[in-house]
Design an enzyme around this catalytic site. Structure first.
Site, PDB file in Angstrom:
ATOM      1  N   ALA A   1       0.808  -1.219   0.000  1.00  0.00           N
ATOM      2  CA  ALA A   1       0.000   0.000   0.000  1.00  0.00           C
ATOM      3  C   ALA A   1       0.843   1.272   0.000  1.00  0.00           C
ATOM      4  CB  ALA A   1      -0.951  -0.006   1.185  1.00  0.00           C
ATOM      5  N   THR A   2       2.040   1.215   0.569  1.00  0.00           N
ATOM      6  CA  THR A   2       2.899   2.404   0.527  1.00  0.00           C
ATOM      7  C   THR A   2       3.167   2.779  -0.921  1.00  0.00           C
ATOM      8  OG1 THR A   2       3.925   1.862   2.647  1.00  0.00           O
ATOM      9  CG2 THR A   2       5.182   3.303   1.167  1.00  0.00           C
TER      10      THR A   2
ATOM     11  N   ASN B   1      -5.713   3.566  10.338  1.00  0.00           N
ATOM     12  CA  ASN B   1      -4.956   2.431  10.855  1.00  0.00           C
ATOM     13  C   ASN B   1      -4.629   2.530  12.341  1.00  0.00           C
ATOM     14  OD1 ASN B   1      -3.415   4.510   9.363  1.00  0.00           O
ATOM     15  ND2 ASN B   1      -1.661   3.556  10.346  1.00  0.00           N
TER      16      ASN B   1
ATOM     17  N   GLN C   1      -6.808  -0.952   5.458  1.00  0.00           N
ATOM     18  CA  GLN C   1      -7.277  -1.535   6.716  1.00  0.00           C
ATOM     19  C   GLN C   1      -8.607  -2.259   6.572  1.00  0.00           C
ATOM     20  OE1 GLN C   1      -6.051  -1.860   9.861  1.00  0.00           O
ATOM     21  NE2 GLN C   1      -4.093  -0.950   9.315  1.00  0.00           N
TER      22      GLN C   1
ATOM     23  N   SER D   1      -3.322  -3.768   0.455  1.00  0.00           N
ATOM     24  CA  SER D   1      -2.100  -4.486   0.804  1.00  0.00           C
ATOM     25  C   SER D   1      -2.457  -5.873   1.323  1.00  0.00           C
ATOM     26  CB  SER D   1      -1.343  -3.704   1.869  1.00  0.00           C
ATOM     27  OG  SER D   1      -0.144  -4.371   2.189  1.00  0.00           O
ATOM     28  N   ALA D   2      -1.754  -6.900   0.834  1.00  0.00           N
ATOM     29  CA  ALA D   2      -2.119  -8.273   1.196  1.00  0.00           C
ATOM     30  C   ALA D   2      -1.839  -8.593   2.659  1.00  0.00           C
ATOM     31  CB  ALA D   2      -1.382  -9.263   0.297  1.00  0.00           C
ATOM     32  N   HIS D   3      -0.749  -8.023   3.225  1.00  0.00           N
ATOM     33  CA  HIS D   3      -0.368  -8.479   4.565  1.00  0.00           C
ATOM     34  C   HIS D   3      -1.276  -7.974   5.678  1.00  0.00           C
ATOM     35  CE1 HIS D   3       1.829  -5.006   6.492  1.00  0.00           C
ATOM     36  NE2 HIS D   3       1.959  -4.610   5.245  1.00  0.00           N
TER      37      HIS D   3
ATOM     38  N   THR E   1       9.418  -7.383 -12.750  1.00  0.00           N
ATOM     39  CA  THR E   1       8.932  -8.761 -12.806  1.00  0.00           C
ATOM     40  C   THR E   1       7.917  -8.996 -11.701  1.00  0.00           C
ATOM     41  OG1 THR E   1      11.021  -9.500 -13.720  1.00  0.00           O
ATOM     42  CG2 THR E   1       9.643 -11.181 -12.672  1.00  0.00           C
TER      43      THR E   1
ATOM     44  N   CYS F   1       4.133   2.533  11.439  1.00  0.00           N
ATOM     45  CA  CYS F   1       4.665   3.214  10.267  1.00  0.00           C
ATOM     46  C   CYS F   1       5.312   4.533  10.620  1.00  0.00           C
ATOM     47  CB  CYS F   1       3.562   3.456   9.259  1.00  0.00           C
ATOM     48  SG  CYS F   1       2.457   2.067   9.167  1.00  0.00           S
TER      49      CYS F   1
HETATM   50  C1  LIG Z   1      -0.267  -0.767   6.544  1.00  0.00           C
HETATM   51  C2  LIG Z   1      -0.823   0.417   5.873  1.00  0.00           C
HETATM   52  C3  LIG Z   1      -0.171   1.006   4.787  1.00  0.00           C
HETATM   53  C4  LIG Z   1       1.165   0.515   4.293  1.00  0.00           C
HETATM   54  O1  LIG Z   1       1.030  -0.713   3.645  1.00  0.00           O
HETATM   55  P1  LIG Z   1       2.325  -1.547   3.229  1.00  0.00           P
HETATM   56  O2  LIG Z   1       1.762  -2.623   2.351  1.00  0.00           O
HETATM   57  O3  LIG Z   1       2.871  -2.080   4.505  1.00  0.00           O
HETATM   58  O4  LIG Z   1       3.246  -0.646   2.506  1.00  0.00           O
HETATM   59  C5  LIG Z   1      -0.773   2.080   4.181  1.00  0.00           C
HETATM   60  N1  LIG Z   1      -1.942   2.556   4.608  1.00  0.00           N
HETATM   61  C6  LIG Z   1      -2.606   2.019   5.644  1.00  0.00           C
HETATM   62  C7  LIG Z   1      -3.917   2.586   6.061  1.00  0.00           C
HETATM   63  C8  LIG Z   1      -2.070   0.933   6.314  1.00  0.00           C
HETATM   64  O5  LIG Z   1      -2.716   0.425   7.345  1.00  0.00           O
END
Ligand SMILES: *Cc1c(COP(=O)(O)O)cnc(C)c1O
Length: 406
Positions: free
Chosen positions: A73-74, A153, A181, A201-203, A242, A328
Site C-alpha cells: 500500500a505504501t 490504521n 485496513q 495491501s495483502a499483509h 517482474t 509506520c
Molecule cells: C499498513 C498500511 C499502509 C502501508 O502498507 P504496506 O503494504 O505495509 O506498505 C498504508 N496505509 C494504511 C492505512 C495501512 O494500514
C-alpha cells in the site's frame, strides 16, 4: 495458549496457512516469469497471475485490467498521488487530503508541495472523522484529486467514502482512497462508491508481505496515472518490474478467504473486541479513541491516564503484543512525539504518551481475550499506582476535599 499473544493486527497479520499452501507451487514448480511469452513456464505463471487478478478485481467489484500490482500500500499510495499529479498537471495543481492519512500519503503530499502543488489538509473531529462539507468547501477549479482513507490504521475510524465519491464524481475530480485496513473486513465496492483509485495491501488481510495493488478505474472516467517505476512497461505501463507471482497468488487466496467469511468473522471479532474494551474501560479514567460506532471492529485505541505506553508494553512483553500506535511512524515514536492521528483528534502529549493500540483478528480466541484483559488491567493498574503524577493528583485531592462534619 502460546505467549505472547499477538494483538497488533492493524500493523500486520499472520499469513493464513491456506494462503501459504496456495503459494508453495509457485516458488519452485511454476516458477516462470509471467512476462515470458515464449514458453510454457511463462504461460503457466501468466495464467495464474491473470486468474488472481480476476479474483481480486471481482471482490471489489472491479475489472481485472483495473488492478495494478505493487509492492504494497505504501507504493500504491505513492503511485496514486504522484501518478495522478503528473498525469493531470495540465488540468490543475490542487489536491485535497485528510490530516490523519497514513504517512505514505502525507509524505507524498509534502513532496508534491515542494514541486508546485497545493495541498489542502482537511481536519477531523474528536472521533477522527472528516466532514464532507469541509471537503466540498476546499474544492477549487484547480482541484484534481481528493485522497481520503477508508479506515484509519490507528483509531479505526471510517470515512463517508460513498459520499466523498459521489461529491468528487459530480465535480469531475478523481477520488483515491487508501482502503488497506478494510478490504476483506467490510464491504468495499469501487463502482457503487464512485472510487477512482484504491490502495490495498495483502499483509493486512492474512496474505504475504510485499504485495499490494492499486485499483485504477478504466471507464467513467478512464483514469491515467504516470508510472513511477519505469522499465519493461509491465502492468499496462503503470508499474514495471517482474511480477512477484507467489505473492500475487497468495494475495488472491487471502482476499477470497477473507470475503467468503466476512460477515460472520466481523461479528465474531466485534464481540471479542467489545468484551475486551468493556474490561479495560472499567478501569477508572480510561478512554477509548476513535469513533464510537463508525469504526473498524478489530481495533481498540485506548488511553490509560498516567500509564506511559512504553512502560505498559514493556510490562506486558511476555504476555501480550500491543503497540503504541502506528508501526509506520516509528521515527516519531523514537523522537518521543505522539502520533499525528492522536494529535489531530485533540489528544495532548501527556495523554498521547499513555495511549496504546490493540488489534485483534482471525486467530484471536476468547481465551486469549480473557487472558490479555486480565494482564493489561493488572499491569496498567500497577503502573498507575506507582506513577509520580498519580501520587501528586491523589495528594492534591486530599487537600482540596472539603472537611465535612456531621
Ligand atoms: C499498513 C498500511 C499502509 C502501508 O502498507 P504496506 O503494504 O505495509 O506498505 C498504508 N496505509 C494504511 C492505512 C495501512 O494500514
Amino acid at each position: 495458549m502460546k505467549l505472547p499473544i499477538y494483538m497488533d493486527y492493524n500493523a500486520t497479520t499472520p499469513t493464513d496457512p491456506q494462503v501459504v499452501e496456495a503459494m508453495m507451487p509457485f516458488f519452485n514448480e511454476h516458477f516462470g516469469n509471467a512476462a515470458s511469452r515464449q514458453h510454457a513456464f511463462g504461460w503457466i505463471a501468466e495464467e495464474a497471475v491473470e486468474n488472481a487478478r480476476k479474483t481480486i478485481a471481482k471482490r471489489i467489484n472491479a475489472e481485472a485490467k483495473e488492478i495494478v500490482f505493487t509492492s504494497g500500500a505504501t507504493e500504491s499510495n505513492n503511485l496514486a498521488l504522484k501518478g495522478v499529479a503528473e498525469a493531470y498537471r495540465s488540468k490543475g495543481n490542487h489536491i485535497i487530503t485528510g490530516v490523519t492519512e497514513h504517512k505514505s500519503v502525507l509524505d507524498v503530499c509534502s513532496s508534491l508541495e515542494r514541486n508546485g502543488f497545493r495541498v489542502s489538509y482537511i481536519p477531523v473531529d474528536e472521533y477522527g472523522a472528516v466532514n464532507l462539507e469541509q471537503i466540498r468547501d476546499a474544492i477549487t477549479e484547480n482541484t484534481i484529486l481528493v485522497s481520503v482513507m477508508t479506515a484509519n490504521n490507528e483509531i479505526g475510524t471510517l470515512a463517508p467514502v460513498a459520499e466523498i465519491g459521489r461529491l468528487c464524481s459530480e465535480r469531475g475530480i478523481l477520488y483515491h482512497t487508501d482502503a488497506t485496513q478494510c478490504v476483506g473486513k467490510i464491504p468495499v465496492e469501487v463502482d457503487s462508491m464512485n472510487i477512482h483509485l484504491m490502495s490495498m495491501s495483502a499483509h493486512k488481510l492474512y496474505g504475504p508481505k510485499g504485495i499490494g495493488a492499486l485499483y485504477v478505474r478504466s471507464k467513467n472516467p478512464r483514469v491515467k496515472v504516470t508510472e513511477q517505476i519505469g522499465g519493461g512497461g509491465h502492468e499496462n505501463g503503470m508499474r514495471s518490474g517482474t511480477l512477484n507471482v507467489p505473492a500475487i497468488i497468495g494475495f488472491a487466496k487471502a482476499i477470497e478467504i477473507a470475503i467468503q467469511n466476512m460477515s460472520g468473522e466481523s461479528a465474531r471479532v466485534a464481540s471479542l473486541r467489545d468484551t475486551l474494551e468493556h474490561q479495560l474501560l472499567a478501569m477508572e479514567g480510561t478512554r477509548c479513541n476513535g469513533h464510537p460506532t463508525q469504526r473498524m471492529a478489530n481495533n481498540i485505541n485506548i488511553t490509560f491516564p498516567n500509564v506511559p505506553a512504553d512502560d505498559l508494553m514493556m510490562a506486558l512483553k511476555k504476555d501480550v503484543a500491543i503497540s503504541s500506535g502506528s508501526a509506520c511512524s516509528s521515527a516519531d515514536a523514537a523522537a518521543g512525539k505522539i502520533s499525528h492521528v492522536l494529535r489531530a483528534i485533540g489528544i495532548n502529549d501527556e495523554a498521547g504518551r499513555c495511549t496504546v493500540r490493540i488489534g485483534i483478528g482471525r486467530f484471536t480466541t476468547k481465551e486469549e481475550i480473557e487472558y490479555a484483559g486480565k494482564k493489561i488491567v493488572a499491569a496498567a493498574g500497577r503502573l498507575q499506582k506507582t506513577s509520580p503524577r498519580h501520587q501528586i493528583e491523589k495528594n492534591s485531592k486530599h487537600l482540596t476535599t472539603p472537611i465535612t462534619t456531621r
